[in-house]
Design an enzyme around this catalytic site. Structure first.
Site, PDB file in Angstrom:
ATOM      1  N   CYS A  30       0.831  -1.206   0.000  1.00  0.00           N
ATOM      2  CA  CYS A  30       0.000   0.000   0.000  1.00  0.00           C
ATOM      3  C   CYS A  30       0.870   1.263   0.000  1.00  0.00           C
ATOM      4  O   CYS A  30       1.551   1.552   0.983  1.00  0.00           O
ATOM      5  CB  CYS A  30      -0.911  -0.029   1.227  1.00  0.00           C
ATOM      6  SG  CYS A  30      -1.803   1.486   1.537  1.00  0.00           S
ATOM      7  N   CYS A  33      -0.009   3.675   2.754  1.00  0.00           N
ATOM      8  CA  CYS A  33       0.497   3.198   4.044  1.00  0.00           C
ATOM      9  C   CYS A  33       1.978   3.534   4.182  1.00  0.00           C
ATOM     10  O   CYS A  33       2.424   4.008   5.237  1.00  0.00           O
ATOM     11  CB  CYS A  33       0.295   1.689   4.181  1.00  0.00           C
ATOM     12  SG  CYS A  33      -1.429   1.161   4.078  1.00  0.00           S
TER      13      CYS A  33
END
Length: 106
Positions: A30, A33
């Site tokens: 991600c 993230c």
């Protein structure tokens, strides 16, 4: 920040029964993230009353389904075993947004 590679919802429920916790749902692939991870130690330092727990979405898909986490990164705040707030959407989150979210719960 505690990092749980694999767990089940029972383990998580037991862990968050007492005290204040921030569940940080994330994944290695991600990009959003990875964007926020460098700021997480500063965010944690700003909220010493909370225990931050990082949960890998891919290794804990059942936990994510149980907690209805459909976008990452996502944050769920727990106080004494009860959810008191969540910052869950598919958007990139900034340090300011996360700290404002946690402050709004106090």
């Amino acid at each position: 920040m505690k990092d749980f590679a694999t767990m089940d919802d029972t383990n998580l429920t037991h862990l968050i029964t007492k005290g204040k916790h921030v569940l940080f749902f994330t994944a290695t692939w991600c990009s959003d993230c990875r964007f926020i991870k460098p700021a997480m130690p500063e965010i944690e330092a700003e909220f010493p009353d909370y225990q931050f727990i990082q949960i890998d979405r891919d290794q804990n898909i059942d936990v994510c389904e149980e907690w209805e986490i459909f976008g990452i990164p996502s944050f769920v705040v727990i106080a004494d075993g009860r959810e008191i707030g969540r910052f869950v959407n598919k958007d990139r989150k900034t340090k300011r947004e996360i700290t404002e979210f946690i402050k709004s719960l106090n």
